[in-house]
Design a protein around this motif. Sequence first.
Motif, PDB file in Angstrom:
ATOM      1  N   UNK A  31      45.513  35.809  30.810  1.00 32.25           N
ATOM      2  CA  UNK A  31      44.269  36.436  31.257  1.00 32.25           C
ATOM      3  C   UNK A  31      43.806  37.628  30.419  1.00 32.25           C
ATOM      4  N   UNK A  32      44.701  38.575  30.098  1.00 29.00           N
ATOM      5  CA  UNK A  32      44.228  39.780  29.420  1.00 29.00           C
ATOM      6  C   UNK A  32      43.815  39.517  27.968  1.00 29.00           C
ATOM      7  N   UNK A  33      44.290  38.404  27.387  1.00 25.64           N
ATOM      8  CA  UNK A  33      43.829  38.029  26.056  1.00 25.64           C
ATOM      9  C   UNK A  33      42.379  37.532  26.096  1.00 25.64           C
ATOM     10  N   UNK A  34      41.894  37.241  27.303  1.00 23.35           N
ATOM     11  CA  UNK A  34      40.566  36.658  27.489  1.00 23.35           C
ATOM     12  C   UNK A  34      39.632  37.638  28.198  1.00 23.35           C
ATOM     13  N   UNK A  35      39.848  38.913  27.952  1.00 27.87           N
ATOM     14  CA  UNK A  35      39.108  39.962  28.653  1.00 27.87           C
ATOM     15  C   UNK A  35      37.600  39.865  28.428  1.00 27.87           C
ATOM     16  N   UNK A  36      37.167  39.408  27.253  1.00 26.07           N
ATOM     17  CA  UNK A  36      35.733  39.309  26.977  1.00 26.07           C
ATOM     18  C   UNK A  36      35.041  38.348  27.950  1.00 26.07           C
ATOM     19  N   UNK A  37      35.779  37.352  28.459  1.00 27.65           N
ATOM     20  CA  UNK A  37      35.189  36.430  29.440  1.00 27.65           C
ATOM     21  C   UNK A  37      34.907  37.165  30.744  1.00 27.65           C
ATOM     22  N   UNK A  38      35.870  37.982  31.182  1.00 30.75           N
ATOM     23  CA  UNK A  38      35.671  38.741  32.422  1.00 30.75           C
ATOM     24  C   UNK A  38      34.462  39.664  32.306  1.00 30.75           C
ATOM     25  N   UNK A  39      34.338  40.344  31.169  1.00 31.11           N
ATOM     26  CA  UNK A  39      33.170  41.202  30.949  1.00 31.11           C
ATOM     27  C   UNK A  39      31.899  40.358  30.918  1.00 31.11           C
ATOM     28  N   UNK A  40      31.947  39.235  30.193  1.00 32.60           N
ATOM     29  CA  UNK A  40      30.768  38.393  30.031  1.00 32.60           C
ATOM     30  C   UNK A  40      30.334  37.667  31.279  1.00 32.60           C
ATOM     31  N   UNK A  41      31.166  37.638  32.317  1.00 31.74           N
ATOM     32  CA  UNK A  41      30.775  37.008  33.571  1.00 31.74           C
ATOM     33  C   UNK A  41      29.508  37.637  34.138  1.00 31.74           C
ATOM     34  N   UNK A  42      29.341  38.923  33.898  1.00 27.24           N
ATOM     35  CA  UNK A  42      28.127  39.600  34.366  1.00 27.24           C
ATOM     36  C   UNK A  42      26.883  39.012  33.724  1.00 27.24           C
ATOM     37  N   UNK A  43      26.992  38.630  32.470  1.00 28.60           N
ATOM     38  CA  UNK A  43      25.870  38.006  31.756  1.00 28.60           C
ATOM     39  C   UNK A  43      25.567  36.641  32.360  1.00 28.60           C
ATOM     40  N   UNK A  44      26.612  35.832  32.573  1.00 30.43           N
ATOM     41  CA  UNK A  44      26.423  34.491  33.120  1.00 30.43           C
ATOM     42  C   UNK A  44      25.847  34.530  34.528  1.00 30.43           C
ATOM     43  N   UNK A  45      26.216  35.555  35.297  1.00 31.49           N
ATOM     44  CA  UNK A  45      25.695  35.673  36.659  1.00 31.49           C
ATOM     45  C   UNK A  45      24.224  36.072  36.673  1.00 31.49           C
ATOM     46  N   UNK A  46      23.834  36.980  35.800  1.00 29.98           N
ATOM     47  CA  UNK A  46      22.487  37.554  35.854  1.00 29.98           C
ATOM     48  C   UNK A  46      21.478  36.751  35.040  1.00 29.98           C
ATOM     49  N   UNK A  47      21.893  36.218  33.908  1.00 29.51           N
ATOM     50  CA  UNK A  47      20.976  35.542  32.995  1.00 29.51           C
ATOM     51  C   UNK A  47      20.228  34.401  33.687  1.00 29.51           C
TER      52      UNK A  47
END
Length: 443
Positions: free
Chosen positions: A284-300
């Motif tokens: 999971x922590x190697x994929x931190x950019x996905x967790x951050x980017x979830x905000x983009x996928x939710x709002x876009x």
Amino acid sequence: MLTLWNESIWTDEGFSALAVMKSFKEMMGIVMRDTAPPGFYFIGWLWVRIFGNSEVAFRSLSLLLILGAAFFGALLVYHFGKNKLLAILAFILCFFNPFSFAYAFEFRMYALLAFATMGSIYFFVTKKWWPFIGITLLALYTQHFALFTVAAEVVIFLIEKIKLNKNKINFKELIKSLWPFWVIGLLYLPWVYPLYLQTTRVQDSGFWIPIPKINDFKNLVLKFIMVDGAGIWTKVSWILTVIILLLKDWKKYFDTWWKILLLLFSSAIFSFGLSFVMTPIFFDRYLLSIAVGMGVLLVLGSKKKAMPFLIILAAIYLYFSFFSFVHPNKDNFRDLADFIKTEKKSDDLLINYNGKNHRLWESKYYGLEAPIYIPEGEPPLYVGTAQMVEGDKLRVLPDNPGRILVITSEKYEEVELDRPWVKYFQKEFGKLRVIYFRKSILL
């Protein structure tokens, strides 16, 4: 007040902190023997010389990087929708994502990788090629997973070019149009051989990550969206996510949304697949950019109808992130170190007991000389052997005139030393403890 910002440095942070506190030459020697590129250590080395080496100083770097990653997320949403309110909501959801928020206060390379990856995606989408080249190189020189993002960018770039030319392929023109990636490849070339050495080293050492199961991919996605372990609020955050996804303008934004999805999830897809054919690296922590980017996928692409649900989800993220900020849960090694400094006598021996997890790096960071007691065998690569020096491992207990004080996170009854040493007392610091040993009078 104890917070995520000033709680005790933990094992991996201690490894990073000690590395950047050394001379540049010594630091680079450690990096070359370890498993990650030098980008994070370059920046950390400069940072510590400007702002010092306290817990707050170290973690402030990661905080700024996660803020920067969230800012790139907001810029992405604004680029496509030109809606300031949605961009602000994207920033909040990106930064206060309960999973990624904790890594805003951890001195490791994951925050820098998230920042550089989100920046790379933004500049790729906006076709600002020189900033794209710079920040993509930063990502590549920070962590090997950035290679997966670059691979996805190349695929999408080629698809768009072929579509633009109405499926007529001019190979000469196509190769020429890939110039940003050729520049990146050329400037990354010096690290290709060290990359080979590091990946080979990981394969040969037997890495600690288990082979993933199919459900692990699904669980990872849920972990990056929901507020984990929050009772009913975990279900509420999941329900809100489903509603938000249903209320998107899919007709207008589907083509854009799936490209952002692929760019973000490329690292998860590749690492998941490679974990079955090479060394397991899906974590999971190697994929931190996905967790951050979830905000983009939710709002876009969200319609106005989705706004109340986005605001409620943002409020939930804010609340639980603040709760985690004021309720840190790392082991309190700082208090343990302060206790030992007042308790240890000149003829006492201080050691780390090598159970499930040694505490060598915390010990060194907080000024304790406490080698790891390893009667036989060698510690695996992933526990930081790249930075271990002569004297960090103790094979035989000396005939010490005083006591032996043992630092460990093992249970009291599980810690034993060879006779004549017997334990008689312990001082606990949460999951950590100092166990006292003295010589038995019964030989």
